[in-house]
Design an enzyme around this catalytic site. Structure first.
Site, mmCIF file in Angstrom:
data_model
loop_
_atom_site.group_PDB
_atom_site.id
_atom_site.type_symbol
_atom_site.label_atom_id
_atom_site.label_comp_id
_atom_site.label_asym_id
_atom_site.label_seq_id
_atom_site.Cartn_x
_atom_site.Cartn_y
_atom_site.Cartn_z
ATOM 1 N N ASN A 183 0.852 -1.183 0.000
ATOM 2 C CA ASN A 183 0.000 0.000 0.000
ATOM 3 C C ASN A 183 0.887 1.231 0.000
ATOM 4 O O ASN A 183 1.934 1.277 0.653
ATOM 5 C CB ASN A 183 -0.914 0.057 1.229
ATOM 6 C CG ASN A 183 -1.816 1.283 1.201
ATOM 7 O OD1 ASN A 183 -2.727 1.374 0.386
ATOM 8 N ND2 ASN A 183 -1.551 2.252 2.062
ATOM 9 N N TYR A 187 0.335 10.246 4.676
ATOM 10 C CA TYR A 187 -0.082 10.599 6.030
ATOM 11 C C TYR A 187 1.004 11.496 6.621
ATOM 12 O O TYR A 187 2.191 11.159 6.578
ATOM 13 C CB TYR A 187 -0.236 9.351 6.911
ATOM 14 C CG TYR A 187 -0.820 8.161 6.188
ATOM 15 C CD1 TYR A 187 -2.134 8.166 5.747
ATOM 16 C CD2 TYR A 187 -0.040 7.041 5.906
ATOM 17 C CE1 TYR A 187 -2.666 7.084 5.072
ATOM 18 C CE2 TYR A 187 -0.558 5.949 5.240
ATOM 19 C CZ TYR A 187 -1.874 5.973 4.813
ATOM 20 O OH TYR A 187 -2.388 4.900 4.137
ATOM 21 N N ARG A 188 0.600 12.604 7.172
ATOM 22 C CA ARG A 188 1.575 13.566 7.691
ATOM 23 C C ARG A 188 2.444 12.940 8.779
ATOM 24 O O ARG A 188 2.035 11.998 9.463
ATOM 25 C CB ARG A 188 0.854 14.793 8.247
ATOM 26 C CG ARG A 188 0.170 14.517 9.585
ATOM 27 C CD ARG A 188 -0.722 15.636 9.990
ATOM 28 N NE ARG A 188 -1.148 15.507 11.376
ATOM 29 C CZ ARG A 188 -2.357 15.821 11.812
ATOM 30 N NH1 ARG A 188 -3.278 16.248 10.970
ATOM 31 N NH2 ARG A 188 -2.647 15.710 13.092
ATOM 32 N N TRP A 201 -1.626 7.863 10.650
ATOM 33 C CA TRP A 201 -2.591 7.170 9.781
ATOM 34 C C TRP A 201 -3.889 6.967 10.549
ATOM 35 O O TRP A 201 -3.919 6.524 11.685
ATOM 36 C CB TRP A 201 -2.027 5.855 9.237
ATOM 37 C CG TRP A 201 -1.352 4.933 10.206
ATOM 38 C CD1 TRP A 201 -1.767 4.557 11.436
ATOM 39 C CD2 TRP A 201 -0.120 4.237 9.974
ATOM 40 N NE1 TRP A 201 -0.897 3.676 11.997
ATOM 41 C CE2 TRP A 201 0.128 3.454 11.122
ATOM 42 C CE3 TRP A 201 0.781 4.174 8.907
ATOM 43 C CZ2 TRP A 201 1.247 2.630 11.239
ATOM 44 C CZ3 TRP A 201 1.886 3.364 9.032
ATOM 45 C CH2 TRP A 201 2.120 2.604 10.175
ATOM 46 N N GLU A 247 -0.830 1.231 -5.851
ATOM 47 C CA GLU A 247 -0.783 2.630 -6.286
ATOM 48 C C GLU A 247 0.300 2.863 -7.331
ATOM 49 O O GLU A 247 0.168 3.764 -8.171
ATOM 50 C CB GLU A 247 -0.561 3.545 -5.083
ATOM 51 C CG GLU A 247 -1.765 3.752 -4.194
ATOM 52 C CD GLU A 247 -2.031 2.601 -3.238
ATOM 53 O OE1 GLU A 247 -3.075 2.608 -2.566
ATOM 54 O OE2 GLU A 247 -1.170 1.678 -3.164
ATOM 55 N N ASP A 298 -4.893 21.857 9.118
ATOM 56 C CA ASP A 298 -5.263 20.821 8.153
ATOM 57 C C ASP A 298 -6.023 21.366 6.953
ATOM 58 O O ASP A 298 -6.343 22.555 6.868
ATOM 59 C CB ASP A 298 -6.088 19.734 8.857
ATOM 60 C CG ASP A 298 -5.569 18.345 8.562
ATOM 61 O OD1 ASP A 298 -5.370 18.034 7.375
ATOM 62 O OD2 ASP A 298 -5.351 17.584 9.504
#
Length: 651
Positions: A183, A187-188, A201, A247, A298
């Site tokens: 995967n 995610y920051r 996550w 991906e 965000d």
């Protein structure tokens, strides 16, 4: 087209006049973000920026995806719909009947092309491993340059209330320990030390599911983070692909060339793009205590509140010799992420149409809705109840499960992006008493308006034309008023600070009202009183926003409203009897919710604005940046609108 690396993409941006270089020193702590925020809110998204003097060994690339043109350049297309057409053609080819051997043979070249997009693991080291920083020298005797230290990278701090510096464009690679399926997500990562970050996550994300499997096995989870490389990688990491779909296969399809991967040095179970600029290798240990991560400014335009997230231990950092550190900021829209979202909207329209909801003709996610909050969908309606069928299908489709407000419209002869014409059509077909549907379900954990984190209300406005079976003869609606007496409304209800009735002039029977709440159940009682005023006959929906919001600034008011409403909890329908018929006005409360007035138990976050010190610093050095005319800070506008005069004086 495929870019050989991020540097080639930067050169392409510069040739196209889409890049500016800043040679003056700019601090990664707040200053880079402030300049980028100013640039990204320019008409058309401004320019990409290469900060060449950061106080670190590496330049920083910002706003690279921040316009439609640059997003198309990143994906190698003339327009985003080109990708959708390619996918639709592929779907039709694969699903069409194959009546004879000739038809099947015609398919072989396309299948061969499909195979050429599949990622490939190559032997040896990649360009991303020209410089190696590890915990200890490698047994192979390869050149070793010292210990890994993420604080030696120009990791930016975006906003003044952020918990610290964050890696904001990480391409995070994990694998399922049982199936070995890869995967790639984004995610920051908040930096806590030279070899330690958090791994943000969410529970709905695939990497979090992988982590849960490692927990069951009581094993450390290997993770590798790529930065840079072909821009298709970063987009693919954000794409809402089904689980178990690689991906890097999507990246290969987009770039029309397979992604070449190399094994990590200290985490060899994980493969990463060989042309990336940086690779950060490490692991997450299920036996570790969690880190208190955040806050973070965000993509909703609000700070996401701090919470507990896993530790990511860094075991190696490798990079190219001429590496460029890519980053982004998110905050009050529009920002660069809006164009990543627009690409997803276009690219995934074809799969949704052809596999889930074939009646969909077009889909749009307005910037003010920050992705999940607001989705508009046009359908080819052929029978009664089809709107509800589409509603249920979309709320059950992958990440569309996070959608808060869904607006359905019939297929028209004008584009879906003509919001004024679309709204006029939707309201013409709308009975707010019978054509508005409420539900509950999973929500984005960043949605602060839900009474329970990650679970809240949903709203569908069915503005499609109605068949006889869908009409309720008890209701009759007069034409929308062209105007209302705003002065009388302000006089009768002093808590109302501003009324936007401009939509009425376009035959859109909707008002936006700014209200200062001061009692329990205030919006509910106010809506009942306002709706019964004779001058409001024909109005169908009233949106209520906080008194500090300028209702006349419609984009900002809609952004605030969408973020602050839980539709199922915050709706109030006023039904008015007119002789032997009824009319109805739906009210939706998009104000801030508090424990005192609303029984709301969660913390309510602040909106994201720059601090005065940073604004002044950038104002003073603007002429030395060499990037064109002076652009004032967007935060000044939002301080005035969102906080009120007294608060602005104290900021």
């Amino acid at each position: 087209m495929a870019y050989r690396n991020q540097q080639e993409f930067i050169k392409a941006l510069e040739r196209a006049g889409e890049l500016v270089r800043i040679k003056t020193y700019v601090n990664p702590h707040l200053e880079i973000a402030e300049i980028t925020d100013r640039m990204s809110k320019e008409l058309g998204g401004g320019k990409a920026i290469l900060f060449e003097n950061t106080g670190y060994d590496f330049p920083v690339l910002m706003n690279a995806y921040g316009s439609e043109k640059r997003m198309c350049m990143a994906l190698g297309v003339q327009e985003l719909n080109d990708v959708a057409r390619d996918i639709e053609h592929l779907f039709k080819l694969l699903s069409s009947p194959k009546e004879n051997i000739i038809d099947k043979l015609k398919l072989l070249p396309k299948l061969g092309e499909f195979a050429s997009w599949m990622p490939k693991v190559i032997k040896g080291r990649g360009l991303c491993q020209e410089v190696i920083l590890t915990e200890k020298p490698l047994p192979s005797g390869e050149k070793w340059s010292g210990l890994p230290d993420i604080t030696q990278l120009p990791v930016i701090t975006c906003w003044p209330q952020d918990g610290g510096p964050f890696v904001t464009l990480p391409i995070i690679n994990t694998k399922d320990p049982n199936t070995n399926v890869r995967n790639v997500g984004m995610y920051r990562m908040q930096v806590f030390g030279p070899q330690l970050t958090a791994m943000h996550w969410h529970k709905h994300k695939v990497s979090a599911k992988h982590f849960n499997e490692y927990k069951k096995l009581n094993k450390r989870m290997p993770v590798a983070v790529a930065l840079g490389g072909d821009p298709a990688y970063a987009y693919s990491a954000t794409a809402p692909l089904p689980e178990n779909v690689d991906e890097y296969m999507l990246a290969g399809f987009l770039r029309k060339k397979k992604v070449e991967l190399v094994k990590c040095i200290t985490q060899p179970e994980i493969e990463v793009p060989e042309d990336a600029d940086f690779i950060i290798e490490g692991y997450v240990d299920p036996n570790d205590e969690l880190l208190w991560e955040g806050p973070f400014g965000d993509h909703t335009g609000y700070y996401s509140l701090p919470d507990w997230y896993p530790k990511f231990h860094i075991t190696a950092i490798t990079h190219r010799k001429n590496a460029v550190y890519p980053a982004t900021i998110v905050g009050i829209p529009p920002q660069e992420d809006a164009w990543l979202g627009k690409a997803t909207e276009r690219i995934f329209l074809a799969p949704i149409k052809m596999t889930l909801v074939p009646e969909i003709k077009d889909m749009d996610m307005p910037v003010e809705g920050v992705f999940h909050n607001l989705v508009i969908t046009q359908i080819n309606k052929e029978y009664a109840g089809q709107g509800q069928k589409v509603m249920n299908a979309m709320w059950g489709a992958g990440q569309m499960m996070f959608n808060k407000i869904l607006v359905l419209a019939s297929q028209t002869d004008f584009p879906i992006s003509d919001y004024k014409a679309l709204a006029k059509e939707v309201f013409k077909n709308l009975n707010p008493a019978t054509d508005v549907y409420f539900s509950q379900g999973p929500m984005d954990v960043l949605d602060h308006s839900c009474s329970k984190m990650g679970f809240g209300g949903k709203l569908c406005i069915d503005g499609t034309f109605k068949y006889d079976e869908e009409l309720d003869s008890r209701y009759s609606f007069p034409d929308s008023p062209a105007t209302i007496n705003i002065d009388a409304l302000l006089t009768e209800f002093p808590e109302i600070r501003c009324v936007n009735a401009e939509l009425l002039k376009s035959e859109i029977p909707c008002l936006v009202i700014s209200v200062e709440k001061n009692k329990v159940g205030h919006i509910r009682s106010l809506h009942q009183s306002v709706s019964n005023l004779p001058g409001l006959k024909g109005v169908k929906i009233i949106l209520y926003v906080e008194h500090t919001v300028n209702a006349l600034d419609l984009p900002t008011a809609l952004w605030r409203f969408c973020n602050n409403v839980d539709p199922k909890r915050d709706e109030v329908l006023c039904t008015i009897e007119e002789g032997n018929k009824y009319t109805a006005i739906l009210g939706l409360d998009g104000t801030i919710k508090t424990k005192e007035l609303d029984g709301f138990q969660r913390d309510w976050p602040n909106i994201i604005v720059a601090d005065d010190e940073t604004i002044v610093a950038i104002d003073n050095k603007w002429k030395d940046l060499g990037i064109g005319k002076f652009i004032p800070s967007p935060s000044l506008r939002y301080k005035e609108q969102m906080y009120g005069e007294k608060a602005v004086a104290n900021l």
